[in-house]
Design a protein around this motif. Structure first.
Motif, mmCIF file in Angstrom:
data_model
loop_
_atom_site.group_PDB
_atom_site.id
_atom_site.type_symbol
_atom_site.label_atom_id
_atom_site.label_comp_id
_atom_site.label_asym_id
_atom_site.label_seq_id
_atom_site.Cartn_x
_atom_site.Cartn_y
_atom_site.Cartn_z
ATOM 1 N N TRP A 27 0.835 -1.206 0.000
ATOM 2 C CA TRP A 27 0.000 0.000 0.000
ATOM 3 C C TRP A 27 0.865 1.249 0.000
ATOM 4 C CZ3 TRP A 27 -5.118 0.524 -0.708
ATOM 5 C CH2 TRP A 27 -5.671 1.782 -0.484
ATOM 6 N N PRO A 28 0.492 2.290 -0.767
ATOM 7 C CA PRO A 28 -0.646 2.328 -1.694
ATOM 8 C C PRO A 28 -0.313 1.596 -2.994
ATOM 9 C CG PRO A 28 0.525 4.412 -1.746
ATOM 10 C CD PRO A 28 1.172 3.598 -0.664
ATOM 11 N N TYR A 29 -1.296 0.925 -3.542
ATOM 12 C CA TYR A 29 -1.088 0.148 -4.758
ATOM 13 C C TYR A 29 -0.652 1.049 -5.916
ATOM 14 C CZ TYR A 29 -3.805 -3.458 -2.288
ATOM 15 O OH TYR A 29 -4.267 -4.389 -1.393
ATOM 16 N N ASN A 30 0.121 0.446 -6.830
ATOM 17 C CA ASN A 30 0.591 1.227 -7.983
ATOM 18 C C ASN A 30 -0.214 0.962 -9.248
ATOM 19 O OD1 ASN A 30 1.399 -1.324 -8.730
ATOM 20 N ND2 ASN A 30 3.598 -0.914 -8.610
ATOM 21 N N PHE A 31 -1.263 0.109 -9.166
ATOM 22 C CA PHE A 31 -1.962 -0.290 -10.387
ATOM 23 C C PHE A 31 -3.340 0.345 -10.594
ATOM 24 C CE2 PHE A 31 -2.630 -3.520 -7.091
ATOM 25 C CZ PHE A 31 -4.010 -3.508 -6.978
ATOM 26 N N PRO A 32 -4.067 0.838 -9.564
ATOM 27 C CA PRO A 32 -5.368 1.451 -9.866
ATOM 28 C C PRO A 32 -5.195 2.645 -10.807
ATOM 29 C CG PRO A 32 -5.193 0.982 -7.528
ATOM 30 C CD PRO A 32 -3.829 0.789 -8.104
ATOM 31 N N LEU A 33 -6.095 2.760 -11.778
ATOM 32 C CA LEU A 33 -5.921 3.751 -12.841
ATOM 33 C C LEU A 33 -6.775 4.997 -12.677
ATOM 34 C CD1 LEU A 33 -5.561 1.340 -15.888
ATOM 35 C CD2 LEU A 33 -3.770 2.528 -14.615
ATOM 36 N N SER A 34 -7.602 5.055 -11.657
ATOM 37 C CA SER A 34 -8.316 6.301 -11.411
ATOM 38 C C SER A 34 -7.327 7.378 -10.986
ATOM 39 C CB SER A 34 -9.372 6.124 -10.312
ATOM 40 O OG SER A 34 -9.897 7.379 -9.923
ATOM 41 N N VAL A 35 -7.445 8.562 -11.568
ATOM 42 C CA VAL A 35 -6.540 9.661 -11.203
ATOM 43 C C VAL A 35 -6.774 10.110 -9.767
ATOM 44 C CG1 VAL A 35 -6.322 10.477 -13.572
ATOM 45 C CG2 VAL A 35 -8.160 11.370 -12.118
ATOM 46 N N ASP A 36 -7.898 9.696 -9.183
ATOM 47 C CA ASP A 36 -8.213 10.111 -7.824
ATOM 48 C C ASP A 36 -7.527 9.250 -6.779
ATOM 49 O OD1 ASP A 36 -10.144 12.282 -8.366
ATOM 50 O OD2 ASP A 36 -11.317 10.676 -9.278
ATOM 51 N N PHE A 37 -7.033 8.078 -7.179
ATOM 52 C CA PHE A 37 -6.274 7.258 -6.241
ATOM 53 C C PHE A 37 -4.795 7.590 -6.401
ATOM 54 C CE2 PHE A 37 -3.842 3.516 -4.975
ATOM 55 C CZ PHE A 37 -4.325 3.351 -3.684
ATOM 56 N N LEU A 38 -4.223 8.176 -5.376
ATOM 57 C CA LEU A 38 -2.859 8.687 -5.465
ATOM 58 C C LEU A 38 -1.840 7.596 -5.136
ATOM 59 C CD1 LEU A 38 -3.246 12.213 -3.856
ATOM 60 C CD2 LEU A 38 -3.600 11.480 -6.216
ATOM 61 N N LYS A 39 -0.816 7.517 -5.977
ATOM 62 C CA LYS A 39 0.254 6.541 -5.801
ATOM 63 C C LYS A 39 1.268 7.063 -4.778
ATOM 64 C CE LYS A 39 -1.781 4.444 -9.239
ATOM 65 N NZ LYS A 39 -2.706 5.486 -9.692
ATOM 66 N N SER A 40 2.224 6.217 -4.448
ATOM 67 C CA SER A 40 3.175 6.552 -3.393
ATOM 68 C C SER A 40 3.963 7.816 -3.711
ATOM 69 C CB SER A 40 4.132 5.371 -3.175
ATOM 70 O OG SER A 40 5.018 5.638 -2.116
#
Length: 672
Positions: free
Chosen positions: A358-371
């Protein structure tokens, strides 16, 4: 060749033709069933992720797991593992097997359920390594539906024994006011297959069947959720109480739970790798798995807190939040047919892997922020209680967190934003990582000390930032030296006397005894222990582990009649100093209660009252804490005497047996 030889050949050919005919029928039927359950695309382990869309369904498969969803609703109607049968309850309608939902209402109106069913379907990405699909719904002005835009996502990865799901919710300014009471993602599994539930190393068991809760098999008790099993399908469970709240736990501990199908040796698990999107902070309690068999991931609820945790939106509010992703994990082991905990142990290991990712690097929604889009804060928390130490000491094992801006302790009421918590080491060092950018208050509470900490300055997180917090010193509430104390300041009532349950209620034989408060009907045991007079606690003689009942409840005085109860704390003072003494009164829970404090005269006007407080309902839901409250009560020295003194604590509300307070800790301090 003779006639008999021809007949023999003809008979053999006829048999072969008939066998081939039935083989073709069987093959067609098998393939049709595979298509029906979304298995029509060729797949095998290592072959990558495939998507198959036909009619009004879409299936995701990677050769290990196959998920079938409706289009455009986005309800899960089938989950299969390694080519097996559908693990969801096929007797249910297709929109009642696996789904997201929100319980919502317009102000003053009854609640209703919205299953977040989409009106549009889209493939976000589809390749050998990953498939992500989206089911969306956009609110239109004038619509009677819940005023939210919804983007519901499902993700499958190559060679992964499960799938992920998350939802982006958004409301725009100017949209109608409304409230959200509950938000969750859930599955209803095959009730004839899944009988074993596990949610911790100790809390694992064979569960009752849904039919055991209906008349003829079960007897309703004091509230609808609680049913006495009088004639269960499994005779070994006779005499137990079934109640979904028996399987609740704190958010901080709610990372993995699920079910095992012992006849197949298959496990079905819900893994929640982060608490950042849940309401109420790390101590908020919520449901996990319960009879159904039902598997839940709770994101929003008022459980163990009341209306304070409901999301309330006004017309001018803008709001957007990502719930999840959570991971639905499947596993199997032949030995699980006789030892289902094998799959629990494996699920725990998988949970740890998900948490570390976590946080995952694969969700593609721009609203889910990567590390790399997030930041961090670190520091050392010190505690300075002048009565215990002249110098500040490390805040060992403190809970430290970032939450939306507010006053001390406001984090436990926070429900719209994100929270990020960690536990400090023995030296008070803490590091809060992967924080979504924004401005937060830095909060903490420390086991062994009353009160809540808030840092003097707010913390602004930007992408890539790594902030060093300074001057993180908690000065716990205190006005004078400790004269006596009752309990341990840990925000629970677990250290106090918890009675055995009524003998008429059987306790499940867990592998290790579970916490005693996780039993039905303990509120009624107060009268059994104090049938005539109320509790009297003498400082210096009494032992709070044996002599202080864990919940201050009313007493049953007749059919559906309850009376207020008054507890006494007796203590001696050798002298009286000038000025005011202080009673630190920390509550671990309150439900439709009122604590009144009197000193040396039970008939005088109350020196202090909490007034009506709390909607935690913790005792009815087998909890040991709810929302935390601390009251610092001044007691004029003129009300105390040399020698014997008595503090009277009256729990004045008694409209039901569930009116209660649970004390966390009580301390009398001398004048400053």
């Amino acid at each position: 060749m003779g006639k008999s030889g021809l007949n023999s050949i003809f008979s053999w050919q006829l048999v072969a033709i008939v066998q081939l005919f039935f083989l073709l029928i069987a093959t067609h039927s098998h393939n049709s069933d595979r298509h029906k359950h979304g298995k029509g695309r060729r797949s095998h382990a290592g072959a990558g992720v495939h998507l198959l869309q036909q009619n009004h369904t879409v299936s995701l498969t990677n050769g290990i797991v196959n998920v079938l969803l409706t289009i455009p609703d986005g309800n899960v109607i089938s989950v299969t593992y390694k080519g097996g049968d559908n693990l969801l309850e096929t007797q249910n309608k297709e929109n009642d097997r696996g789904y997201w939902d929100l319980i919502w209402n317009k102000p003053g109106a009854p609640t209703s359920m919205d299953k977040l069913e989409g009106t549009s379907y889209k493939i976000i990405v589809q390749n050998n390594d990953q498939t992500e699909i989206s089911f969306t719904r956009t609110w239109a002005v004038g619509s009677a539906r819940m005023p939210l835009n919804i983007d519901k996502r499902f993700v499958m990865l190559k060679d992964s024994p499960g799938f992920y799901t998350y939802t982006v919710l958004e409301r725009l300014k100017g949209w109608p006011a409304f409230d959200i009471q509950e938000g969750r993602f859930l599955f209803k599994l095959q009730e004839n297959k899944f009988h074993y539930m596990a949610m911790s190393d100790d809390r694992q068991r064979v569960m009752p069947m849904p039919v055991d809760r209906i008349p003829g098999h079960g007897q309703p008790l004091d509230y609808p959720e609680a049913v006495l099993l009088t004639n269960p399908t499994n005779p070994q469970l006779k005499g137990e109480v079934d109640d979904k709240y028996l399987y609740s736990c704190d958010n901080k501990d709610n990372k993995v739970h699920g079910w095992v199908s012992s006849d197949q040796g298959v496990g079905f698990w819900m893994i929640t790798p982060s608490n950042e999107f849940r309401t109420g902070g790390p101590l908020k309690q919520d449901l996990t798995s319960h009879v159904g068999p039902t598997l839940l991931s709770m994101f929003i609820s008022t459980h163990y807190a009341g209306e304070d945790l409901a999301l309330k939106f006004q017309t001018g509010d803008y709001w957007k939040k990502v719930l999840g992703p959570v991971f639905v994990y499947l596993n199997s082991d032949p030995s699980a047919k006789t030892n289902p905990s094998v799959l629990w142990n494996d699920a725990k290991q998988r949970m740890q892997k998900e948490v570390s990712s976590w946080p995952y690097n694969f969700p593609l929604s721009v609203d889910f922020l990567k590390s790399n889009q997030r930041g961090a804060v670190k520091g050392q928390l010190l505690v300075h209680d002048w009565y215990k130490n002249k110098m500040a000491e490390p805040g060992a094992s403190a809970y430290v967190g970032l939450a939306p801006q507010g006053g001390p302790g406001s984090w436990q009421f926070e429900n719209k934003g994100y929270q990020f918590w960690t536990q400090a080491d023995q030296h008070g060092n803490f590091a809060i990582t992967n924080v979504v950018p924004g401005t937060y208050s830095l909060f903490a509470w420390v086991p062994g000390f009353v009160g809540d900490y808030k840092h003097a300055s707010d913390i602004t997180i930007t992408p890539g930032s790594n902030i060093q917090a300074t001057n993180v010193v908690f000065v716990p509430p205190r006005k004078g030296a400790t004269l006596w104390e009752i309990g341990v300041p840990d925000r629970t009532a677990a250290e106090f006397f918890i009675p055995d349950p009524n003998p008429s209620f059987k306790t499940y034989p867990y592998r290790a005894p579970v916490e005693k408060f996780r039993q039905y009907g303990l509120w009624a045991r107060y009268k059994d222990i104090h049938p005539v007079t109320d509790q009297v606690y003498t400082v210096g003689l009494s032992d709070y582990k044996k002599d202080w009942f864990f919940a201050h409840v009313p007493k049953n005085v007749g059919p559906r009649q309850f009376a207020a109860t008054t507890w006494q704390i007796i203590f001696d003072l050798k002298s009286i100093a000038k000025g005011s003494y202080t009673l630190q009164l920390a509550l671990a829970s309150a439900n439709a209660a009122e604590v009144q404090v009197r000193v040396n005269n039970p008939n005088s006007a109350a020196l202090f009252t909490t007034r009506l407080i709390g909607k935690d309902n913790a005792i009815a839901r087998h909890g040991i804490h709810g929302l935390y409250h601390l009251f610092s009560i001044d007691i004029p020295g003129t009300q105390l005497v040399v020698g014997k003194n008595t503090i009277f604590l009256t729990q004045a509300r008694s409209i039901s047996p569930f009116c209660e307070v649970m004390y966390d800790y009580i301390r009398l301090e001398g004048p400053a």
